[in-house]
Design a protein around this motif. Sequence first.
Motif, PDB file in Angstrom:
ATOM      1  N   ILE A 114       0.848  -1.197   0.000  1.00 51.28           N
ATOM      2  CA  ILE A 114       0.000   0.000   0.000  1.00 51.28           C
ATOM      3  C   ILE A 114       0.885   1.250   0.000  1.00 51.28           C
ATOM      4  O   ILE A 114       0.631   2.197  -0.748  1.00 51.28           O
ATOM      5  CB  ILE A 114      -0.945   0.000   1.219  1.00 51.28           C
ATOM      6  N   LYS A 115       1.934   1.255   0.829  1.00 50.00           N
ATOM      7  CA  LYS A 115       2.840   2.404   0.883  1.00 50.00           C
ATOM      8  C   LYS A 115       3.518   2.639  -0.453  1.00 50.00           C
ATOM      9  O   LYS A 115       3.712   3.778  -0.874  1.00 50.00           O
ATOM     10  CB  LYS A 115       3.898   2.198   1.963  1.00 50.00           C
ATOM     11  N   ASN A 116       3.894   1.554  -1.131  1.00 45.46           N
ATOM     12  CA  ASN A 116       4.588   1.670  -2.415  1.00 45.46           C
ATOM     13  C   ASN A 116       3.626   1.800  -3.589  1.00 45.46           C
ATOM     14  O   ASN A 116       4.063   1.844  -4.735  1.00 45.46           O
ATOM     15  CB  ASN A 116       5.493   0.456  -2.634  1.00 45.46           C
ATOM     16  N   LYS A 117       2.336   1.838  -3.291  1.00 47.11           N
ATOM     17  CA  LYS A 117       1.283   1.949  -4.307  1.00 47.11           C
ATOM     18  C   LYS A 117       1.387   0.860  -5.369  1.00 47.11           C
ATOM     19  O   LYS A 117       1.233   1.099  -6.560  1.00 47.11           O
ATOM     20  CB  LYS A 117       1.313   3.335  -4.955  1.00 47.11           C
ATOM     21  N   GLU A 118       1.647  -0.355  -4.907  1.00 50.31           N
ATOM     22  CA  GLU A 118       1.718  -1.502  -5.797  1.00 50.31           C
ATOM     23  C   GLU A 118       0.334  -2.105  -5.962  1.00 50.31           C
ATOM     24  O   GLU A 118      -0.547  -1.911  -5.124  1.00 50.31           O
ATOM     25  CB  GLU A 118       2.670  -2.560  -5.230  1.00 50.31           C
ATOM     26  N   LYS A 119       0.154  -2.827  -7.039  1.00 45.95           N
ATOM     27  CA  LYS A 119      -1.119  -3.473  -7.299  1.00 45.95           C
ATOM     28  C   LYS A 119      -1.280  -4.645  -6.325  1.00 45.95           C
ATOM     29  O   LYS A 119      -0.362  -5.453  -6.156  1.00 45.95           O
ATOM     30  CB  LYS A 119      -1.162  -3.972  -8.737  1.00 45.95           C
ATOM     31  N   ILE A 120      -2.457  -4.734  -5.700  1.00 45.56           N
ATOM     32  CA  ILE A 120      -2.696  -5.771  -4.703  1.00 45.56           C
ATOM     33  C   ILE A 120      -3.658  -6.798  -5.270  1.00 45.56           C
ATOM     34  O   ILE A 120      -4.793  -6.472  -5.627  1.00 45.56           O
ATOM     35  CB  ILE A 120      -3.251  -5.158  -3.402  1.00 45.56           C
ATOM     36  N   ASN A 121      -3.181  -8.027  -5.360  1.00 43.89           N
ATOM     37  CA  ASN A 121      -4.008  -9.171  -5.708  1.00 43.89           C
ATOM     38  C   ASN A 121      -3.373 -10.393  -5.055  1.00 43.89           C
ATOM     39  O   ASN A 121      -2.329 -10.301  -4.420  1.00 43.89           O
ATOM     40  CB  ASN A 121      -4.161  -9.324  -7.230  1.00 43.89           C
ATOM     41  N   TYR A 122      -4.013 -11.539  -5.197  1.00 41.97           N
ATOM     42  CA  TYR A 122      -3.519 -12.725  -4.511  1.00 41.97           C
ATOM     43  C   TYR A 122      -2.113 -13.100  -4.976  1.00 41.97           C
ATOM     44  O   TYR A 122      -1.261 -13.459  -4.156  1.00 41.97           O
ATOM     45  CB  TYR A 122      -4.477 -13.903  -4.719  1.00 41.97           C
ATOM     46  N   ASN A 123      -1.859 -13.009  -6.254  1.00 41.48           N
ATOM     47  CA  ASN A 123      -0.561 -13.403  -6.780  1.00 41.48           C
ATOM     48  C   ASN A 123       0.547 -12.488  -6.269  1.00 41.48           C
ATOM     49  O   ASN A 123       1.595 -12.956  -5.817  1.00 41.48           O
ATOM     50  CB  ASN A 123      -0.588 -13.398  -8.310  1.00 41.48           C
ATOM     51  N   SER A 124       0.329 -11.172  -6.337  1.00 38.85           N
ATOM     52  CA  SER A 124       1.373 -10.241  -5.907  1.00 38.85           C
ATOM     53  C   SER A 124       1.624 -10.333  -4.399  1.00 38.85           C
ATOM     54  O   SER A 124       2.763 -10.265  -3.953  1.00 38.85           O
ATOM     55  CB  SER A 124       1.015  -8.813  -6.303  1.00 38.85           C
ATOM     56  N   VAL A 125       0.565 -10.517  -3.607  1.00 38.97           N
ATOM     57  CA  VAL A 125       0.735 -10.644  -2.157  1.00 38.97           C
ATOM     58  C   VAL A 125       1.469 -11.946  -1.840  1.00 38.97           C
ATOM     59  O   VAL A 125       2.335 -11.997  -0.968  1.00 38.97           O
ATOM     60  CB  VAL A 125      -0.627 -10.589  -1.428  1.00 38.97           C
ATOM     61  N   SER A 126       1.139 -12.995  -2.575  1.00 33.40           N
ATOM     62  CA  SER A 126       1.799 -14.282  -2.380  1.00 33.40           C
ATOM     63  C   SER A 126       3.293 -14.176  -2.651  1.00 33.40           C
ATOM     64  O   SER A 126       4.113 -14.677  -1.885  1.00 33.40           O
ATOM     65  CB  SER A 126       1.160 -15.326  -3.308  1.00 33.40           C
ATOM     66  N   ILE A 127       3.640 -13.504  -3.719  1.00 36.53           N
ATOM     67  CA  ILE A 127       5.055 -13.355  -4.072  1.00 36.53           C
ATOM     68  C   ILE A 127       5.772 -12.464  -3.057  1.00 36.53           C
ATOM     69  O   ILE A 127       6.870 -12.780  -2.588  1.00 36.53           O
ATOM     70  CB  ILE A 127       5.193 -12.779  -5.496  1.00 36.53           C
ATOM     71  N   LYS A 128       5.131 -11.345  -2.705  1.00 37.55           N
ATOM     72  CA  LYS A 128       5.760 -10.374  -1.806  1.00 37.55           C
ATOM     73  C   LYS A 128       5.988 -10.952  -0.410  1.00 37.55           C
ATOM     74  O   LYS A 128       7.017 -10.709   0.211  1.00 37.55           O
ATOM     75  CB  LYS A 128       4.875  -9.126  -1.719  1.00 37.55           C
ATOM     76  N   SER A 129       5.022 -11.728   0.088  1.00 36.09           N
ATOM     77  CA  SER A 129       5.137 -12.258   1.445  1.00 36.09           C
ATOM     78  C   SER A 129       5.736 -13.657   1.486  1.00 36.09           C
ATOM     79  O   SER A 129       5.940 -14.207   2.571  1.00 36.09           O
ATOM     80  CB  SER A 129       3.758 -12.271   2.109  1.00 36.09           C
ATOM     81  N   ASN A 130       5.989 -14.236   0.313  1.00 33.62           N
ATOM     82  CA  ASN A 130       6.565 -15.572   0.219  1.00 33.62           C
ATOM     83  C   ASN A 130       5.670 -16.611   0.914  1.00 33.62           C
ATOM     84  O   ASN A 130       6.133 -17.431   1.708  1.00 33.62           O
ATOM     85  CB  ASN A 130       7.982 -15.596   0.788  1.00 33.62           C
TER      86      ASN A 130
END
Length: 127
Positions: free
Chosen positions: A34-50
């Motif tokens: 949210i701070k970096n204004k990145e697109k949030i979806n299941y795939n991106s959250v999965s990758i970001k949080s491992n």
Amino acid sequence: MANKSPNTNKIIELARLKSHETEKKVFNAIKAMIKNKEKINYNSVSIKSNVSKSFLYKNSSIRGKIDMLRGEQLKLEKVTNHKPNTSDKSKDVIIETLKGKIENLIKENESLKEALASKYNNFYNNL
């Protein structure tokens, strides 16, 4: 002879703790996105949080948060319709054009009100 009632309380507690830590990791990743204004979806959250996508889908609080944020981002994308490279001169032209349209609409509105008033006047006079 096998133990018919093994004590699994500690294993269950450790699994619950691991799940709780994973939730924290996911929520921290979402905050960073949210701070970096990145697109949030299941795939991106999965990758970001491992974390696996199945964990995100199974956990109702995480799933609700991702769905809500994804919906908000879709609304924001629809709202932003401006062109970032418009010059001041083109903005002035657009403003003048819109002011002219507003003046025409105000005149049309007044004439329609007068026409309606005269129709009402004729209607009540004929009663």
